[in-house]
Design a protein around this motif. Structure first.
Motif, mmCIF file in Angstrom:
data_model
loop_
_atom_site.group_PDB
_atom_site.id
_atom_site.type_symbol
_atom_site.label_atom_id
_atom_site.label_comp_id
_atom_site.label_asym_id
_atom_site.label_seq_id
_atom_site.Cartn_x
_atom_site.Cartn_y
_atom_site.Cartn_z
ATOM 1 N N ALA A 25 0.813 -1.218 0.000
ATOM 2 C CA ALA A 25 0.000 0.000 0.000
ATOM 3 C C ALA A 25 0.848 1.272 0.000
ATOM 4 C CB ALA A 25 -0.989 -0.013 1.164
ATOM 5 N N ALA A 29 0.725 3.734 -3.216
ATOM 6 C CA ALA A 29 0.232 5.101 -3.022
ATOM 7 C C ALA A 29 1.250 6.105 -3.552
ATOM 8 C CB ALA A 29 -0.068 5.353 -1.546
ATOM 9 N N VAL A 53 -2.310 5.854 1.347
ATOM 10 C CA VAL A 53 -1.948 4.506 1.804
ATOM 11 C C VAL A 53 -3.205 3.739 2.188
ATOM 12 C CG1 VAL A 53 -0.692 3.202 3.559
ATOM 13 C CG2 VAL A 53 0.380 5.207 2.508
ATOM 14 N N ARG A 54 -4.108 4.386 2.898
ATOM 15 C CA ARG A 54 -5.343 3.696 3.297
ATOM 16 C C ARG A 54 -6.168 3.283 2.080
ATOM 17 N NH1 ARG A 54 -9.917 5.497 7.690
ATOM 18 N NH2 ARG A 54 -11.322 3.793 7.196
ATOM 19 N N GLN A 56 -5.117 2.655 -0.931
ATOM 20 C CA GLN A 56 -4.457 1.534 -1.600
ATOM 21 C C GLN A 56 -4.573 0.252 -0.783
ATOM 22 O OE1 GLN A 56 -3.207 1.169 -4.768
ATOM 23 N NE2 GLN A 56 -4.346 3.081 -4.947
ATOM 24 N N ALA A 57 -4.517 0.363 0.548
ATOM 25 C CA ALA A 57 -4.676 -0.827 1.389
ATOM 26 C C ALA A 57 -6.052 -1.455 1.166
ATOM 27 C CB ALA A 57 -4.467 -0.467 2.854
ATOM 28 N N ILE A 60 -6.049 -3.038 -2.340
ATOM 29 C CA ILE A 60 -5.271 -4.282 -2.331
ATOM 30 C C ILE A 60 -6.060 -5.400 -1.653
ATOM 31 C CG2 ILE A 60 -3.225 -5.400 -1.324
ATOM 32 C CD1 ILE A 60 -1.761 -2.682 -1.833
#
Length: 191
Positions: A25, A29, A53-54, A56-57, A60
């Protein structure tokens, strides 16, 4: 889909094609943020959360669930020093008489014209045939995305038609050229 189907493989010049992982992530990002303007003409309009990041997490997590279900196979392309510089995904994996998938990919702006997309696509087609047993892989490009069309043709894809208003890209319904690569003519495995 088991992890061994999408294991790490060198594709060219030390660049690695490897399975997408939950820990990617932050790297994704950063890669998407760095390439936001480069990718914008070729992708759907993305909310700002996509570049976090969140975001993308969460993305994913969904991709890996679909991977476990056998409908998606996601990879990333990494530089020799471990920086994410692209991605390639088989989606809509179908078995039975169709035995097919769609492929989508991108490579960072600073890595264009180095053969990364072609090398990754060639390897993914090999895996689709040899490990997943797929008969064909299809792809679509916007009609003006000549760079991606060259990658597809270099990798043995042939044009199969034009799809008007096929994808909602960069804020509008856009026409796409459709391509396919037939991988083998074997009889599909039993359902």
């Amino acid at each position: 889909m088991s992890a061994e189907l999408i294991q790490n493989q060198e594709i060219t010049g030390g660049f690695i094609l490897r399975a997408l992982a939950p820990g990617d992530a932050p790297g994704l990002a950063a890669a998407y943020t760095d390439n936001r303007a480069h990718l914008a003409p070729w992708e759907p309009v993305r909310p700002d959360s996509f570049f976090t990041v969140r975001g993308q997490a969460e993305r994913i997590e969904g991709l890996l669930r679909s991977c476990a279900d056998g409908t998606v196979a996601p990879w990333i392309i990494e530089t020799p020093d471990g920086r994410i510089t692209g991605a390639i995904t088989l989606s809509g994996i179908s078995r039975g008489p169709f035995c097919s998938a769609s492929v989508g990919y991108w490579v960072a702006a600073d890595r264009q014209n180095q053969g990364l997309a072609s090398a990754a696509l060639e390897r993914v087609c090999d895996l689709a045939r040899d490990r997943l047993g797929l008969h064909r892989v299809e792809a679509s490009t916007l009609t003006d995305n000549t760079g991606s069309q060259r990658v597809l043709e270099k990798c043995g894809f042939t044009p199969i038609g034009l799809a008007p208003e096929y994808l909602h890209i960069n804020g509008a319904w856009r026409d796409c050229r459709l391509f396919q690569r037939v991988l083998h003519d074997n009889v599909p495995a039993a359902l």
